[in-house]
Design a protein around this motif. Structure first.
Motif, PDB file in Angstrom:
ATOM      1  N   LEU A 213       0.872  -1.135   0.080  1.00  0.00           N
ATOM      2  CA  LEU A 213      -0.213  -0.028  -0.056  1.00  0.00           C
ATOM      3  C   LEU A 213       0.890   1.406  -0.043  1.00  0.00           C
ATOM      4  O   LEU A 213       0.634   2.097  -0.475  1.00  0.00           O
ATOM      5  CB  LEU A 213      -0.988   0.120   1.283  1.00  0.00           C
ATOM      6  CG  LEU A 213      -2.007  -1.049   1.097  1.00  0.00           C
ATOM      7  CD1 LEU A 213      -2.786  -1.224   2.666  1.00  0.00           C
ATOM      8  CD2 LEU A 213      -3.006  -1.082  -0.133  1.00  0.00           C
ATOM      9  N   THR A 214       1.882   1.231   0.677  1.00  0.00           N
ATOM     10  CA  THR A 214       3.060   2.254   0.796  1.00  0.00           C
ATOM     11  C   THR A 214       3.597   2.559  -0.553  1.00  0.00           C
ATOM     12  O   THR A 214       3.697   3.674  -1.291  1.00  0.00           O
ATOM     13  CB  THR A 214       4.052   2.247   1.675  1.00  0.00           C
ATOM     14  OG1 THR A 214       3.458   1.952   2.950  1.00  0.00           O
ATOM     15  CG2 THR A 214       4.863   3.217   1.792  1.00  0.00           C
ATOM     16  N   MET A 215       3.923   1.539  -1.409  1.00  0.00           N
ATOM     17  CA  MET A 215       4.732   1.465  -2.722  1.00  0.00           C
ATOM     18  C   MET A 215       3.768   1.973  -3.394  1.00  0.00           C
ATOM     19  O   MET A 215       4.229   2.787  -4.495  1.00  0.00           O
ATOM     20  CB  MET A 215       4.967   0.128  -3.089  1.00  0.00           C
ATOM     21  CG  MET A 215       6.042  -0.540  -2.576  1.00  0.00           C
ATOM     22  SD  MET A 215       6.469  -2.294  -2.974  1.00  0.00           S
ATOM     23  CE  MET A 215       6.489  -2.055  -5.047  1.00  0.00           C
ATOM     24  N   SER A 216       2.152   1.968  -3.693  1.00  0.00           N
ATOM     25  CA  SER A 216       1.248   2.342  -4.340  1.00  0.00           C
ATOM     26  C   SER A 216       0.780   3.799  -4.127  1.00  0.00           C
ATOM     27  O   SER A 216      -0.099   4.164  -4.577  1.00  0.00           O
ATOM     28  CB  SER A 216       0.268   1.282  -4.589  1.00  0.00           C
ATOM     29  OG  SER A 216      -0.461   1.090  -3.344  1.00  0.00           O
ATOM     30  N   GLY A 217       1.386   4.187  -2.674  1.00  0.00           N
ATOM     31  CA  GLY A 217       1.011   5.596  -2.487  1.00  0.00           C
ATOM     32  C   GLY A 217      -0.453   5.840  -1.726  1.00  0.00           C
ATOM     33  O   GLY A 217      -0.819   6.928  -1.690  1.00  0.00           O
ATOM     34  N   ARG A 218      -0.781   4.834  -1.195  1.00  0.00           N
ATOM     35  CA  ARG A 218      -1.912   4.651  -0.458  1.00  0.00           C
ATOM     36  C   ARG A 218      -1.747   4.679   0.910  1.00  0.00           C
ATOM     37  O   ARG A 218      -2.892   4.685   1.617  1.00  0.00           O
ATOM     38  CB  ARG A 218      -2.915   3.526  -0.920  1.00  0.00           C
ATOM     39  CG  ARG A 218      -3.067   3.236  -2.390  1.00  0.00           C
ATOM     40  CD  ARG A 218      -3.706   1.963  -2.873  1.00  0.00           C
ATOM     41  NE  ARG A 218      -4.978   1.864  -2.639  1.00  0.00           N
ATOM     42  CZ  ARG A 218      -5.541   0.713  -3.031  1.00  0.00           C
ATOM     43  NH1 ARG A 218      -4.942  -0.191  -3.707  1.00  0.00           N
ATOM     44  NH2 ARG A 218      -6.743   0.641  -2.899  1.00  0.00           N
ATOM     45  N   MET A 219      -0.684   4.491   1.569  1.00  0.00           N
ATOM     46  CA  MET A 219      -0.207   4.609   2.745  1.00  0.00           C
ATOM     47  C   MET A 219       0.989   5.519   3.237  1.00  0.00           C
ATOM     48  O   MET A 219       1.937   5.583   2.455  1.00  0.00           O
ATOM     49  CB  MET A 219      -0.223   3.214   3.493  1.00  0.00           C
ATOM     50  CG  MET A 219       0.059   3.168   4.905  1.00  0.00           C
ATOM     51  SD  MET A 219       0.153   1.612   5.443  1.00  0.00           S
ATOM     52  CE  MET A 219       1.143   1.736   6.862  1.00  0.00           C
ATOM     53  N   ASN A 220       0.948   6.217   4.355  1.00  0.00           N
ATOM     54  CA  ASN A 220       2.259   7.222   4.511  1.00  0.00           C
ATOM     55  C   ASN A 220       3.302   6.317   4.945  1.00  0.00           C
ATOM     56  O   ASN A 220       3.287   5.224   6.065  1.00  0.00           O
ATOM     57  CB  ASN A 220       1.771   8.172   5.889  1.00  0.00           C
ATOM     58  CG  ASN A 220       2.899   8.824   6.014  1.00  0.00           C
ATOM     59  OD1 ASN A 220       3.926   8.904   6.149  1.00  0.00           O
ATOM     60  ND2 ASN A 220       2.128  10.241   6.388  1.00  0.00           N
TER      61      ASN A 220
END
Length: 197
Positions: free
Chosen positions: A97-104
């Motif tokens: 999710l972080t890789m896809s910009g969906r999590m800080n």
């Protein structure tokens, strides 16, 4: 192998499958992933499949623990594989999710560093024949993480239309629970950690 351990192993096996599905370059093979307006937000078929994988694996976490306690099926292998499967599932999901910009990314780093410290504390405690039981803070962290990840995978259904980022709020809350539970673990084992300083 008893039923709880089979569930833990199944959860661990589901992690690479989840990663492959999430990262697979469908577009490179000319595969179009449709997106639908559901629950007042845009949800793709891929996100739905990942959500079902994640929720299914998360449910095995609750189920294996319940069965193991109810039928006295707690084993050394179970104690070993269960937390590994849990962390593999949750941490892999958060990384994706972080890789896809969906999590800080800061939240991800804090929670992974916390897990690293807690694993070290548990090793020290185990070396002194002390078992550190999971705290309510730790359980709250895991539950909040799983709900938050599920909502992110579904693009914050219902709440997106209200402009209320419940999915992100839950991940911030999970980070808070993560830090507090980590401190609790350190305090519980301080005598073993600092005795040789």
């Amino acid at each position: 192998m008893n039923t709880p351990n089979k569930l833990s192993v199944a959860r661990l096996i589901s992690v690479p499958l989840f990663i492959i599905i999430y990262l697979f370059p469908f577009g490179d093979f000319g595969i179009h992933i449709p997106t639908y307006n559901i629950l007042f937000t845009q949800i793709s078929v891929l996100d739905t499949v990942c959500f079902l994988f994640f929720v299914g694996a998360s449910l095995t976490d609750m189920l294996d623990g319940h069965i193991a306690r109810k039928y006295h099926l707690i084993t050394t292998f179970g104690k070993f594989i269960d937390p590994i499967a849990d962390k593999a599932l949750v941490n892999s999901s958060m990384i994706l999710l972080t890789m896809s910009g969906r999590m800080n990314i800061v939240l991800l780093l804090i929670m992974i560093l916390r897990d690293t410290f807690v694993d070290g504390v548990r090793m020290v405690a185990a070396g002194n024949n002390k078992v550190v039981a999971a705290s309510y803070w730790g359980k709250a962290k895991t539950m909040t993480q799983m709900i938050g990840i599920s909502l992110i995978l579904l693009n914050n259904p219902f709440f997106a239309a209200l402009g209320f980022p419940l999915d992100q709020i839950l991940m911030y809350l999970a980070t808070f629970f993560s830090v507090v539970s980590g401190i609790k673990y350190i305090i519980a084992c301080k005598d073993y950690i600092f005795k040789s300083m």
